[in-house]
Design an enzyme around this catalytic site. Structure first.
Site, PDB file in Angstrom:
ATOM      1  N   ASP A  89      32.645  43.936  39.849  1.00  0.00           N
ATOM      2  CA  ASP A  89      32.108  43.981  41.225  1.00  0.00           C
ATOM      3  C   ASP A  89      31.261  42.613  41.477  1.00  0.00           C
ATOM      4  O   ASP A  89      30.043  42.399  40.742  1.00  0.00           O
ATOM      5  CB  ASP A  89      31.337  45.176  41.387  1.00  0.00           C
ATOM      6  CG  ASP A  89      30.771  45.129  42.671  1.00  0.00           C
ATOM      7  OD1 ASP A  89      30.827  44.306  43.772  1.00  0.00           O
ATOM      8  OD2 ASP A  89      29.651  46.051  42.883  1.00  0.00           O
TER       9      ASP A  89
ATOM     10  N   ASN B 207      30.003  41.513  44.773  1.00  0.00           N
ATOM     11  CA  ASN B 207      29.198  41.587  45.999  1.00  0.00           C
ATOM     12  C   ASN B 207      28.345  42.851  46.012  1.00  0.00           C
ATOM     13  O   ASN B 207      27.550  42.916  46.919  1.00  0.00           O
ATOM     14  CB  ASN B 207      30.209  41.377  47.114  1.00  0.00           C
ATOM     15  CG  ASN B 207      30.934  42.515  47.477  1.00  0.00           C
ATOM     16  OD1 ASN B 207      31.084  43.539  46.511  1.00  0.00           O
ATOM     17  ND2 ASN B 207      31.713  42.579  48.670  1.00  0.00           N
TER      18      ASN B 207
ATOM     19  N   ASP C 196      28.748  46.171  45.878  1.00  0.00           N
ATOM     20  CA  ASP C 196      29.153  47.385  46.679  1.00  0.00           C
ATOM     21  C   ASP C 196      29.831  48.455  45.750  1.00  0.00           C
ATOM     22  O   ASP C 196      30.178  49.665  46.394  1.00  0.00           O
ATOM     23  CB  ASP C 196      30.149  46.983  47.939  1.00  0.00           C
ATOM     24  CG  ASP C 196      31.354  46.620  47.333  1.00  0.00           C
ATOM     25  OD1 ASP C 196      31.743  46.252  46.221  1.00  0.00           O
ATOM     26  OD2 ASP C 196      32.242  46.244  48.276  1.00  0.00           O
TER      27      ASP C 196
ATOM     28  N   ASP D 236      36.133  43.266  42.759  1.00  0.00           N
ATOM     29  CA  ASP D 236      36.454  42.364  44.043  1.00  0.00           C
ATOM     30  C   ASP D 236      36.938  41.041  43.334  1.00  0.00           C
ATOM     31  O   ASP D 236      36.731  40.618  42.242  1.00  0.00           O
ATOM     32  CB  ASP D 236      35.439  42.440  44.847  1.00  0.00           C
ATOM     33  CG  ASP D 236      34.119  41.930  44.360  1.00  0.00           C
ATOM     34  OD1 ASP D 236      33.940  41.152  43.608  1.00  0.00           O
ATOM     35  OD2 ASP D 236      33.381  42.412  44.964  1.00  0.00           O
TER      36      ASP D 236
ATOM     37  N   ASP E 216      51.516  41.843  42.919  1.00  0.00           N
ATOM     38  CA  ASP E 216      52.251  42.768  42.755  1.00  0.00           C
ATOM     39  C   ASP E 216      52.940  43.005  44.055  1.00  0.00           C
ATOM     40  O   ASP E 216      52.252  43.111  45.308  1.00  0.00           O
ATOM     41  CB  ASP E 216      51.301  44.384  42.853  1.00  0.00           C
ATOM     42  CG  ASP E 216      51.762  45.491  41.602  1.00  0.00           C
ATOM     43  OD1 ASP E 216      52.972  45.778  41.831  1.00  0.00           O
ATOM     44  OD2 ASP E 216      50.993  45.711  40.675  1.00  0.00           O
TER      45      ASP E 216
ATOM     46  N   ASP F 181      56.984  46.558  41.768  1.00  0.00           N
ATOM     47  CA  ASP F 181      56.803  48.080  41.878  1.00  0.00           C
ATOM     48  C   ASP F 181      58.038  49.091  41.989  1.00  0.00           C
ATOM     49  O   ASP F 181      58.518  48.845  42.827  1.00  0.00           O
ATOM     50  CB  ASP F 181      55.699  48.378  42.830  1.00  0.00           C
ATOM     51  CG  ASP F 181      55.135  49.698  42.774  1.00  0.00           C
ATOM     52  OD1 ASP F 181      54.461  50.122  41.599  1.00  0.00           O
ATOM     53  OD2 ASP F 181      55.345  50.689  43.420  1.00  0.00           O
TER      54      ASP F 181
ATOM     55  N   GLU G 205      59.341  46.752  37.359  1.00  0.00           N
ATOM     56  CA  GLU G 205      58.641  48.125  36.896  1.00  0.00           C
ATOM     57  C   GLU G 205      59.771  49.173  37.122  1.00  0.00           C
ATOM     58  O   GLU G 205      60.377  49.157  38.292  1.00  0.00           O
ATOM     59  CB  GLU G 205      57.394  48.596  37.357  1.00  0.00           C
ATOM     60  CG  GLU G 205      56.976  49.970  36.957  1.00  0.00           C
ATOM     61  CD  GLU G 205      56.293  50.933  37.660  1.00  0.00           C
ATOM     62  OE1 GLU G 205      55.477  51.717  37.297  1.00  0.00           O
ATOM     63  OE2 GLU G 205      56.574  50.779  39.074  1.00  0.00           O
TER      64      GLU G 205
ATOM     65  N   HIS H 177      47.521  50.402  34.230  1.00  0.00           N
ATOM     66  CA  HIS H 177      46.711  51.318  35.023  1.00  0.00           C
ATOM     67  C   HIS H 177      47.368  52.572  35.544  1.00  0.00           C
ATOM     68  O   HIS H 177      46.923  53.670  35.908  1.00  0.00           O
ATOM     69  CB  HIS H 177      46.614  50.543  36.446  1.00  0.00           C
ATOM     70  CG  HIS H 177      47.935  50.608  37.328  1.00  0.00           C
ATOM     71  ND1 HIS H 177      48.872  49.608  36.790  1.00  0.00           N
ATOM     72  CD2 HIS H 177      48.344  51.310  38.353  1.00  0.00           C
ATOM     73  CE1 HIS H 177      49.823  49.838  37.784  1.00  0.00           C
ATOM     74  NE2 HIS H 177      49.806  50.613  38.678  1.00  0.00           N
ATOM     75  N   ASP H 178      48.427  52.761  34.886  1.00  0.00           N
ATOM     76  CA  ASP H 178      49.411  54.234  35.020  1.00  0.00           C
ATOM     77  C   ASP H 178      49.417  55.075  33.788  1.00  0.00           C
ATOM     78  O   ASP H 178      49.892  56.047  33.630  1.00  0.00           O
ATOM     79  CB  ASP H 178      50.761  53.921  35.534  1.00  0.00           C
ATOM     80  CG  ASP H 178      50.773  53.551  36.754  1.00  0.00           C
ATOM     81  OD1 ASP H 178      50.167  54.003  37.720  1.00  0.00           O
ATOM     82  OD2 ASP H 178      51.996  52.779  36.878  1.00  0.00           O
TER      83      ASP H 178
HETATM   84  C1  NOJ Z   1      54.043  52.449  40.295  1.00  0.00           C
HETATM   85  C2  NOJ Z   1      52.626  51.840  40.319  1.00  0.00           C
HETATM   86  O1  NOJ Z   1      52.292  51.328  39.155  1.00  0.00           O
HETATM   87  C3  NOJ Z   1      51.810  53.163  40.384  1.00  0.00           C
HETATM   88  O2  NOJ Z   1      50.248  52.880  40.040  1.00  0.00           O
HETATM   89  C4  NOJ Z   1      52.115  53.819  41.637  1.00  0.00           C
HETATM   90  O3  NOJ Z   1      51.240  54.905  41.947  1.00  0.00           O
HETATM   91  C5  NOJ Z   1      53.564  53.918  41.900  1.00  0.00           C
HETATM   92  N1  NOJ Z   1      54.378  52.781  41.327  1.00  0.00           N
HETATM   93  C6  NOJ Z   1      53.762  54.160  43.470  1.00  0.00           C
HETATM   94  O4  NOJ Z   1      53.972  52.931  44.069  1.00  0.00           O
END
Ligand code: NOJ
Length: 556
Positions: free
Chosen positions: A21, A23, A25, A29, A98, A202, A256, A328-329
Site C-alpha cells: 500500500d 497511499n 488506504d 496499489d 491479465d 484468464d 490459464e 492467488h488461487d
Molecule cells: C482464474 C483466476 O485466476 C481466478 O482468480 C478467477 O477467480 C477466475 N479465473 C475467474 O476469472
C-alpha cells in the site's frame, strides 16, 4: 527468434491488492509497486505479471472487469501505471497484464447496455436466453457455476436469463459474436501500444461454448463444463487473436487452463499453429486434493512427481512449461507440500524441486520469503466468493461450522491473499492503516526486512537459485529424466545438455533417510551448485539425506 525471451525469464506475479500500500488506504496499489521495483529486480526477475488492475466492483477481486482500458482508482490511474511500466522497462523487466475475456463484470458498460433489450447491439455480447418449462421459469439448461450456485441469473425486465460460469457478477461473453472478438483485439492493442509485453489469459480454454448450450453431466459444481472447456471454437478464436495481434507485436501469451492435460496443452502451445506460448496447468497442484483444492487429502509425493514428469516429458522439445507452485488461487505451498516445522528447509527445497525443471519459473508475491497459510477464527473473516460458496456446499452435505472453518483455513485460496510481510512493524509494513484483509500473525518472524539481513534466508536462497538457473543453460534448455519415480521420500531428476549432466535431489521426508545416488552418477565427481544445508555430506553417493534436503550437482 521472435519472443523467445520468455524461456530464459523469471516471472513474478503481483496480486495488487495485497502487495504494498503506497497511499495509506489499506489497499495495495501501484505506488506501492513503484517503491518495490528494485526489490523485485533484485530477486532475479525479468518480467512482472499483474493480476487485474482494472476498475472492478470486486465480486471476484478484479477478475470481474468493469473497464478493460483503465486502471482501478484503488490502484492508481493510467499515468501511474505508465510510470510503473517505464520503471520496469528501465530495469530490464517486462510487464504482462491479465486478460480476462471469458467474462466481464455486470457493471461493464457492455453488460449494462445489453440489459436494455434484445435490439440493443450489446445484447448479443452475452448469453441471454429464455427460460424453459411451461411457465418459462426454469433456467435454460442445468449448468452450475463454479463459484455461485446455478450458472443462470434471471432478469425480470427482460424475462431472460444470462449465463455466468463463475460468479453472478461475471457474465460470460459470447465469443461467437465477431464484434466481441474485435473488442478483445482492441483491448490487446490498447495495452500493447502502451508498451505492455504480453498477457496472462484468464481461463482461456473456457471462451467457446458448445452450440445450443446442451445440458451437462450432473455434478455438485460446474455442471456443463464439458460443453465449454476447450470448446469447439477455442483454438480458432485464439488463432485469430494470435494472428491479428502477433503480426504487429512481439507479444507473449500464457494461458490459464484448468482441467487441461499435457496432451491438450500441446494442441495450444506446440507447432506452427500454436496459439499460446505456455499454459498454466493444474495437474501438479492436485497432489493433496481431489479435483479441487477444497477436497483435501494427505500430500501424495508420487502423484505430484507423476504430474510434473508427465508435463516435462510430453512438452520436451515441442513446447514450454510454466513452472509454478503458488499463485492467488492456491494456498501457500510450504503449508501444503512442505512442512511448517521445517519451514526454511522445505521452502528452499520446494523452490529447487520446481525451478530446476525445464520451463519458465513463476514466483508469486511472498513465496520468496516462505509465507505460510493463515489461520482465521471465523468464516466471517474470509472475503472470497469461493470460500462462501464452499461453505454453503459443505453445510448442505452436513458438515459443521467448525469443520468447514478447518477446511477453509487449509484449502482456501485466500491463504495466498494476505498482505505481503515487508517488516515487523505494525501491519507488517504493508500499510500504515489497517489492511483490507488480515495480516498473517507470523509477520514478526517471516518478513522481507529480516530475511534481507540473513544470508541463509529463504529470500536469499531464491536469489541464488534463480541465478544458478540463469548462469547454467542446462537448467533452461536441458532434457529431463526422472529417477526413482516409486520413491515416497525423494524426488530426483537429471537434466542433460550439450554433453553436461546435472542431478537434482530433493527429499520430502521430515526425517533423515538413506539416499543412494542413481546408477551412473558419482556424486563425488560432481560440483555442488546449491544446497539448502550448509555442509554437504562427505560421502554423497550413499548418505543420510536430512529432512527436506535439496542438492543440485553439475557434471561437466
Ligand atoms: C482464474 C483466476 O485466476 C481466478 O482468480 C478467477 O477467480 C477466475 N479465473 C475467474 O476469472
Amino acid at each position: 527468434m521472435k519472443n523467445e525471451w520468455y524461456k530464459e525469464a523469471v516471472i513474478y506475479q503481483i496480486w495488487p491488492r495485497s502487495f504494498k500500500d503506497g497511499n495509506g488506504d489499506g489497499i495495495g496499489d501501484l505506488q506501492g509497486v513503484l517503491e518495490k521495483l528494485d526489490y523485485i529486480k533484485s530477486l532475479g526477475v525479468d518480467c512482472i505479471w499483474f493480476s487485474p488492475l482494472y476498475p472492478s466492483p470486486n465480486c471476484d477481486y478484479g477478475y470481474d472487469i468493469a473497464d478493460y482500458k483503465d486502471i482501478s482508482p484503488d490502484y492508481g490511474d493510467l499515468a501511474l501505471f505508465k510510470q510503473v511500466l517505464d520503471g520496469a522497462h528501465e530495469r530490464g523487466m517486462k510487464v504482462l497484464m491479465d486478460l480476462v475475456v471469458n467474462h466481464t463484470s455486470t457493471e461493464h458498460k457492455w453488460f449494462q447496455e445489453s440489459l436494455k433489450g434484445k435490439d440493443n447491439p450489446y445484447h448479443d455480447y452475452y448469453f441471454w436466453r429464455k427460460g424453459k418449462g411451461k411457465d418459462g421459469k426454469k433456467p435454460p439448461n442445468n449448468w452450475l457455476s463454479t463459484f455461485e450456485g446455478g450458472a443462470w441469473e434471471y432478469n425480470k425486465d427482460l424475462d431472460e436469463y444470462y449465463l455466468h460460469v463463475f460468479a453472478k457478477g461475471q457474465p460470460d461473453l459470447n465469443m461467437d459474436n465477431p464484434k466481441v472478438r474485435e473488442e478483445v483485439k482492441s483491448i490487446m492493442r490498447f495495452w500493447l501500444d502502451m508498451g505492455v509485453d504480453g498477457f496472462r489469459e484468464d481461463v482461456i480454454t473456457f471462451i467457446s461454448k458448445k452450440e445450443g448450450l446442451p445440458d451437462g453431466f450432473p455434478l455438485p459444481i460446474a455442471t456443463g463444463v464439458e460443453h465449454y472447456n476447450k470448446g469447439p471454437h477455442c483454438h480458432e478464436y485464439l488463432t485469430e487473436f494470435r494472428k491479428d495481434i502477433m503480426k504487429d507485436y512481439d507479444c507473449f501469451m500464457v494461458g490459464e487452463s484448468p482441467m487441461t492435460n499435457s496432451k491438450d496443452a500441446l494442441k495450444y502451445t506446440a507447432g506452427d499453429d500454436k496459439v499460446l506460448d505456455m499454459m498454466i496447468s493444474f495437474d501438479h497442484m492436485q497432489a493433496d486434493c481431489f479435483i479441487t483444492d477444497t477436497l483435501c487429502t494427505p500430500f501424495n509425493l508420487k502423484k505430484m512427481k507423476k504430474a510434473f514428469s508427465d508435463w516435462q516429458y510430453k512438452l520436451n522439445g515441442r513446447s514450454w512449461n510454466a513452472l509454478y507452485l503458488e499463485n492467488h488461487d492456491h494456498p501457500r505451498i510450504i503449508s501444503r507440500y512442505g512442512s511448517e516445522k521445517f519451514w526454511k528447509e522445505s521452502g528452499k527445497m520446494l523452490a529447487t524441486m520446481c525451478y530446476m525443471q525445464c520451463g519458465t519459473p513463476f514466483v508469486y508475491q511472498g513465496q520468496e520469503i516462505g509465507m505460510l497459510n493463515n489461520h482465521l477464527d471465523s468464516v466471517d473473516k474470509f472475503k472470497d466468493v469461493v470460500t462462501f460458496n464452499n461453505e454453503k456446499l459443505f453445510k448442505k452435505f452436513g458438515f459443521s461450522d467448525a469443520t468447514y472453518l478447518k477446511i477453509a483455513n487449509r484449502t482456501s485460496r485466500e491463504n495466498a491473499r494476505t498482505p505481503v510481510q515487508w517488516d515487523k512493524s505494525k501491519y507488517a509494513g504493508f500499510s500504515s492503516v489497517e489492511p483490507w484483509f488480515s495480516v498473517n500473525p507470523n509477520y514478526k518472524e517471516i518478513n522481507v526486512k529480516q530475511q534481507e539481513k540473513d544470508k541463509d534466508s529463504i529470500l536469499n536462497y531464491y536469489r541464488k537459485l534463480l541465478k544458478v538457473r540463469k548462469e547454467n543453460k542446462i537448467f533452461i534448455y536441458g532434457d529431463y529424466k526422472e529417477h526413482f519415480p516409486e520413491s515416497n521420500d525423494f524426488y530426483v531428476y537429471e537434466r542433460t545438455y550439450e554433453g553436461k549432466r546435472a542431478l537434482v535431489i530433493c527429499s520430502f521426508a521430515d526425517e533423515t533417510k538413506t539416499f543412494r545416488a542413481p546408477a551412473g552418477f558419482d556424486l563425488t565427481k560432481g560440483k555442488l551448485l546449491i544446497s539448502n544445508y550448509k555442509d554437504a555430506p562427505a560421502k554423497p553417493n550413499i548418505c543420510a539425506l536430512r529432512p527436506y534436503e535439496a542438492r543440485v550437482y553439475l557434471f561437466a
